[in-house]
Scaffold this active site. Structure first.
Site, PDB file in Angstrom:
ATOM      1  N   GLY A  97      -5.279   2.269  10.766  1.00  0.00           N
ATOM      2  CA  GLY A  97      -4.998   3.136   9.630  1.00  0.00           C
ATOM      3  C   GLY A  97      -3.721   3.924   9.823  1.00  0.00           C
ATOM      4  N   GLY A  99      -2.031   6.458  11.087  1.00  0.00           N
ATOM      5  CA  GLY A  99      -2.262   7.467  12.117  1.00  0.00           C
ATOM      6  C   GLY A  99      -1.250   8.582  12.118  1.00  0.00           C
ATOM      7  N   LYS A 116       6.333   9.972   7.431  1.00  0.00           N
ATOM      8  CA  LYS A 116       5.949   9.490   8.757  1.00  0.00           C
ATOM      9  C   LYS A 116       6.271  10.583   9.770  1.00  0.00           C
ATOM     10  CE  LYS A 116       6.497   5.678  12.046  1.00  0.00           C
ATOM     11  NZ  LYS A 116       7.128   4.371  12.287  1.00  0.00           N
ATOM     12  N   ASP A 128      -1.183  12.796  17.966  1.00  0.00           N
ATOM     13  CA  ASP A 128      -0.789  14.044  17.320  1.00  0.00           C
ATOM     14  C   ASP A 128      -0.233  13.840  15.912  1.00  0.00           C
ATOM     15  OD1 ASP A 128       1.742  12.958  17.770  1.00  0.00           O
ATOM     16  OD2 ASP A 128       2.263  14.371  19.361  1.00  0.00           O
ATOM     17  N   ARG A 179       9.687   7.434   3.992  1.00  0.00           N
ATOM     18  CA  ARG A 179       9.982   6.048   3.665  1.00  0.00           C
ATOM     19  C   ARG A 179       9.425   5.704   2.290  1.00  0.00           C
ATOM     20  NH1 ARG A 179       6.742   3.028   8.590  1.00  0.00           N
ATOM     21  NH2 ARG A 179       4.645   3.783   8.145  1.00  0.00           N
ATOM     22  N   ARG A 186      -0.850  -3.814   3.812  1.00  0.00           N
ATOM     23  CA  ARG A 186      -0.594  -4.716   4.936  1.00  0.00           C
ATOM     24  C   ARG A 186      -1.652  -5.827   5.008  1.00  0.00           C
ATOM     25  NH1 ARG A 186       1.879  -0.934   8.629  1.00  0.00           N
ATOM     26  NH2 ARG A 186       2.346   0.983   7.478  1.00  0.00           N
ATOM     27  N   ASP A 267      -1.278  -5.577  11.400  1.00  0.00           N
ATOM     28  CA  ASP A 267      -1.212  -4.321  10.653  1.00  0.00           C
ATOM     29  C   ASP A 267       0.224  -3.876  10.409  1.00  0.00           C
ATOM     30  OD1 ASP A 267      -1.621  -3.891  13.624  1.00  0.00           O
ATOM     31  OD2 ASP A 267      -0.961  -1.884  13.076  1.00  0.00           O
ATOM     32  N   ASN A 268       1.177  -4.622  10.955  1.00  0.00           N
ATOM     33  CA  ASN A 268       2.596  -4.337  10.720  1.00  0.00           C
ATOM     34  C   ASN A 268       3.244  -5.401   9.838  1.00  0.00           C
ATOM     35  OD1 ASN A 268       2.402  -2.106  12.370  1.00  0.00           O
ATOM     36  ND2 ASN A 268       3.208  -3.138  14.181  1.00  0.00           N
TER      37      ASN A 268
END
Length: 504
Positions: A97, A99, A116, A128, A179, A186, A267-268
């Site tokens: 997910g 993150g 991001k 974090d 972005r 994805r 996932d990318n």
């Protein structure tokens, strides 16, 4: 965290489309970004601001600075983080997910804006949720550089920085890159619901993607006829086929320009065929087909020459996820297999353009294949700088003098033998080499690691001008930039020692 009120009038009143956020709580979690102190601009892309439909002057306001650092919420925005799963380095990783990415929303112009580095989310897995200035500069610059090269990619609206510390291998400073993309969906989104046997949500997601981004897929697909035209059939097979075609063209662009992604996990991978998630990427210096740009990739899974096959492997995972909707394994396999010829054809097209073979004469691609193959062997054997070679070859074709290109080779006889075959290929086409095509295909400027490091070093000292200057150059990579010629020169010796990993 606060929303802007009437005391701080905005030129943009925050009109948002529902889009992905309307799919429901199974797909995302609404949350607020975590503020950062002392926000400051590092760089902006006015082109993206215009694409996203932001009004003139908005990006020069304090309101924009605070909103795109995660310190305020624009009117009407309902920020969220999305959930997905995926395979990482070939191993099923389960739920992942967003993150450290929080989507602000989708503008009326149809562009999703995503922060991001704006703090933790339910999918941070103990992280974090922050991004450091170093990696944020790389993503911001490369997103815009890839677009200027004609490569499908997510975009970058702006980059902000804060003095707040972020701890990685050492203490670094925080940054947020905003972005932009029509969608950040994805392959892993589909894998997530398929793995949990959530077929209703899987179908809902697929229908959303088809209706929003691939409406022609409603006529379906079950293969191609003898002339290569799609045969109507299943809409979800059509989706898989079209994603494969877009992915093939994207990867062909990567291979032609010498771009290494570095972490091609499922996932990318964008369902729209966009380059997404700029981490340990690199543009090749010396041409090395087996180059590994990611120091975390100990097995070389994502080496440069593995990228076309890895893309197919990832598409296979997407096909498995869509199989419950397609309901026909043979049709699924056929849709997947269409990737291979699409990639081969797209790559030959890119290479023929790089060689300056006139578009009208590119029916001679079969004859070009051995010429292309021999050239790539020579570049690897002699470890020729990839970008400099192609730019010099373009100039040589324009001038009719190949001496400067010849000088790149220790054994010029190897080059001369290849040059003869290249000239014979040109003669077969019946047309002269198209030097203008070459000069607009082979860039003089790419975001090399050492060039990015120069901008990063200056920014870490509080000087953002190098980032801004570099952005302007990378937005016009096929032009000459005499004031910045060093960025197009051979890399210094220390460049090879730059280590880029998944934390980059």
């Amino acid at each position: 965290m606060h929303a802007f009120d009437g005391s701080h009038p905005l030129p943009w009143q925050g009109t948002w489309r529902t889009g992905f956020s309307g799919l429901g709580p199974a797909f995302l979690t609404h949350l607020q970004p975590t503020p950062l102190p002392d926000a400051q601009w590092v760089a902006q892309s006015p082109q993206v601001a215009q694409l996203a439909g932001l009004p003139d002057g908005f990006m020069q306001t304090e309101q924009a600075l605070q909103a795109f650092t995660g310190n305020a919420v624009l009117p009407g925005s309902q920020p969220y983080a999305g959930v997905y799963s995926g395979h990482q380095f070939g191993v099923w990783a389960g739920q992942l997910g967003d993150g450290r990415a929080i989507t602000v929303g989708e503008t009326a112009a149809g562009w999703e804006l995503q922060l991001k580095g704006a703090g933790p989310t339910p999918y941070s897995r103990g992280g974090d949720g922050r991004a450091v200035l170093r990696s944020s500069i790389r993503e911001f610059l490369c997103s815009e550089a890839m677009h200027a090269l004609g490569i499908p990619t997510t975009r970058a609206l702006c980059l902000t920085a804060s003095h707040a510390p972020v701890y990685r291998e050492t203490a670094e400073t925080a940054a947020v890159v905003t972005r932009a993309a029509p969608s950040f969906i994805r392959f892993g989104h589909f894998e997530h619901f398929a793995a949990r046997d959530m077929q209703s949500e899987l179908r809902q997601l697929a229908d959303y993607v088809i209706d929003r981004y691939y409406p022609a897929c409603r006529s379906g697909w079950q293969g191609v006829d003898s002339e290569g035209a799609p045969v109507p059939g299943n809409a979800y097979a059509a989706l898989l086929y079209e994603v494969g075609q877009r992915t093939a063209h994207m990867i062909a662009h990567w291979q032609a320009v010498g771009f290494c992604h570095g972490v091609m996990n499922t996932d990318n991978m964008s369902v729209l065929g966009l380059t997404i998630d700029y981490g340990p990427f690199q543009f090749l210096d010396a041409f090395d087909p087996s180059h590994i740009c990611n120091h975390s990739d100990h097995q070389g899974r994502y080496a440069f020459n593995q990228q076309p096959q890895i893309a197919y492997w990832n598409l296979f995972c997407l096909g498995q996820a869509l199989l419950p909707l397609i309901e026909d394994q043979d049709v699924t396999v056929a849709a997947l297999e269409a990737y291979r010829p699409a990639f081969s054809q797209a790559f030959r097209q890119r290479m023929c353009d790089k060689l300056g073979l006139p578009r009208a004469a590119q029916q001679h691609t079969a004859a070009a294949t051995p010429v292309i193959g021999r050239l790539l062997e020579l570049l690897a054997t002699h470890r020729i700088d990839h970008t400099i070679f192609w730019r010099r070859l373009s100039r040589s074709a324009q001038d009719g003098d190949f001496q400067r290109t010849r000088e790149l080779f220790l054994d010029s006889a190897d080059f001369d033998r290849w040059l003869l075959s290249y000239q014979e290929l040109s003669a077969q086409s019946g047309q002269a080499l198209d030097a203008n095509l070459m000069l607009n295909t082979n860039p003089g400027f790419v975001l090399r690691n050492h060039v990015a490091q120069e901008a990063i070093h200056a920014a870490e000292q509080g000087n953002f001008q190098v980032v801004q200057d570099l952005l302007r150059v990378l937005q016009h990579p096929f032009d000459e930039h005499p004031a910045h010629g060093a960025w197009a020169d051979f890399p210094p010796a220390w460049a090879s020692s730059i280590a880029i990993s998944c934390s980059s």
